[in-house]
Write a protein that holds these residues in place. Structure first.
Motif, short mmCIF file in Angstrom:
data_model
loop_
_atom_site.label_atom_id
_atom_site.label_comp_id
_atom_site.label_asym_id
_atom_site.label_seq_id
_atom_site.Cartn_x
_atom_site.Cartn_y
_atom_site.Cartn_z
N UNK A 348 -6.49 -1.97 -4.25
CA UNK A 348 -6.07 -2.62 -2.99
C UNK A 348 -5.84 -1.62 -1.87
N UNK A 349 -6.68 -0.59 -1.86
CA UNK A 349 -6.64 0.38 -0.77
C UNK A 349 -6.92 -0.32 0.55
N UNK A 350 -6.15 0.00 1.57
CA UNK A 350 -6.33 -0.57 2.90
C UNK A 350 -6.69 0.54 3.89
N UNK A 366 0.01 0.86 1.60
CA UNK A 366 -0.67 -0.32 1.04
C UNK A 366 -1.41 0.02 -0.25
N UNK A 367 -1.29 -0.87 -1.23
CA UNK A 367 -2.07 -0.76 -2.45
C UNK A 367 -1.31 -0.14 -3.61
N UNK A 385 5.51 -0.33 -9.98
CA UNK A 385 5.08 -0.23 -8.59
C UNK A 385 4.42 1.13 -8.32
N UNK A 386 3.65 1.22 -7.26
CA UNK A 386 3.04 2.51 -6.92
C UNK A 386 4.09 3.50 -6.45
N UNK A 387 3.74 4.76 -6.37
CA UNK A 387 4.67 5.75 -5.83
C UNK A 387 5.05 5.40 -4.39
#
Length: 404
Positions: A348-350, A366-367, A385-387
């Motif tokens: 989900x890279x933006x 994001x992502x 969750x992401x970093x």
């Protein structure tokens, strides 16, 4: 050989646990001369590490020191992981490059044993690792043609995805099956007067999964790149190992017509109603739930994770949404699975358009994220969750690489 693409190694074999991972320290580092990225997964065998580079060099390194034993220069960048397999009285390192060339190199010396081209199309390339099984190398073929419409004069499109079965000893083709049976034909002219061709597309981006029980292989496919849309696009396909015959195909996203080059470029020859970019770029994962039940896990750029029944022509067992999906989104390069769960990284890279000089760059907030889903029903066991968002320009929390 991990024929099922599960990417599963026991903690005992790896000597890694959740407790000692925080204590890992850098032992050595190896730089790829002149390269701006490193995207080939390393493979370890017999005290050596084998890896390809974006610049087209294949390396054999000492796992203890990082020092090189040998290197071999391919004709183009090597993005797919190297495959090590028996060859006569020794072992071969099989590699594939961004011009769809496949190489067999002596794993001890780096001497070329054979070289062949899996597809003659000028845009053909190989991004998924080939699979070795019983003396045959099964090679997935993709293409860069979906980006070709950045050039308004390009006559789009004529590439068709495929899988090629090669004799691992000689490199000779045993069979080759296109994901689109029909050859491309002229379809008239574009709005700027260029010839249109179709059907096309349906690349095979990831490694096949091998199913000895059904004598089959499973692949995920990408979108159609020109009309008419193919029913095998954005789908999971099963092929017979001996003949390449398509046993079944389950399309999971209709309206699959899409060309990435149309997003940022002159759109004079692009589709009037493009579909979403929902390829299957991740390799499918085959797992056994019981003696009578198996599932084929497929992560998609739509942000959906699918479980299909390989023993019932790919009927859906369950589906779970984990992300938004899109051009750089969803599941990019593959889940991993143990006996109970499948572990899925989310991209989900933006991108944001900063200015005319800088162009597009990732949005740092994001992502990303990692999800554990129960194999039997797809229910979420946990998510990480992401970093935290980073401050460095251009960084992103998106997790697009395959998990292990």
């Amino acid at each position: 050989y991990t024929l099922n693409n599960a990417r599963l190694v026991s903690s005992a074999d790896a000597e890694l646990t959740a407790g000692n991972v925080p204590g890992l320290k850098l032992k050595w580092a190896f730089a790829f001369p002149g390269d701006l990225s490193a995207y080939s997964q390393p493979v370890v065998f017999g005290g050596r590490l084998f890896v390809g580079s974006a610049g087209g060099t294949i390396y054999s390194l000492d796992t203890k020191t990082g020092c090189g034993f040998w290197s071999y220069d391919a004709l183009s960048g090597v993005r797919a992981a190297i495959v090590i397999a028996p060859f006569e009285d020794g072992f071969a390192a099989y590699a594939a490059d961004q011009q769809a060339n496949v190489y067999a190199v002596n794993a001890s010396t780096g001497k070329l044993l054979w070289k062949t081209r899996a597809d003659a199309h000028p845009q053909a390339r190989i991004t998924g690792s080939p699979q070795f099984y019983k003396g045959v190398l099964y090679v997935p073929v993709a293409s860069g043609e979906e980006w070709a419409k950045a050039d308004p004069d390009y006559e789009c499109c004529t590439f068709r995805g495929s899988v090629a079965a090669l004799d691992a000893r000689t490199g000779k083709q045993i069979w080759k099956t296109y994901t689109i049976p029909e050859t491309p034909k002229p379809l008239g002219k574009t709005r700027n007067g260029k010839q249109r061709w179709g059907p096309s597309g349906v690349s095979v981006w990831g490694a096949p999964a091998i199913d000895p029980k059904r004598n089959a292989l499973y692949i995920g496919t990408g979108e159609s790149t020109s009309e008419p849309e193919s029913s095998t696009a954005d789908a999971i396909l099963a092929m017979d190992l001996d003949t390449g015959k398509i046993l079944w195909a389950h399309q999971l996203t209709e309206n699959s017509l899409f060309r990435a080059g149309c997003v940022y470029s002159n759109r004079a020859s692009c589709p009037d109603r493009p579909g979403p970019d929902h390829d299957f770029t991740a390799s499918p994962v085959l797992r056994e739930l019981s003696k009578r039940k198996r599932v084929l896990i497929a992560g998609q750029k739509s942000g959906l994770v699918h479980a299909l029944d390989p023993d019932d022509e790919g009927e859906i067992v369950w589906q779970q949404k984990i992300g938004k999906g899109g051009l750089w989104g969803g599941v990019e390069w593959g889940p991993a699975a143990d006996e109970n769960n499948v572990y899925v990284p989310l991209s989900d890279l933006a991108l944001e358009n900063v200015n005319a000089d800088t162009g597009y760059r990732p949005v740092p907030s994001a992502g990303g994220g990692l999800f554990a889903l129960r194999l039997r029903d797809g229910k979420k066991v946990w998510s990480a969750p992401p970093p935290p968002a980073c401050a460095r320009p251009g960084c992103s929390p998106a997790q697009s690489a395959a998990a292990a």
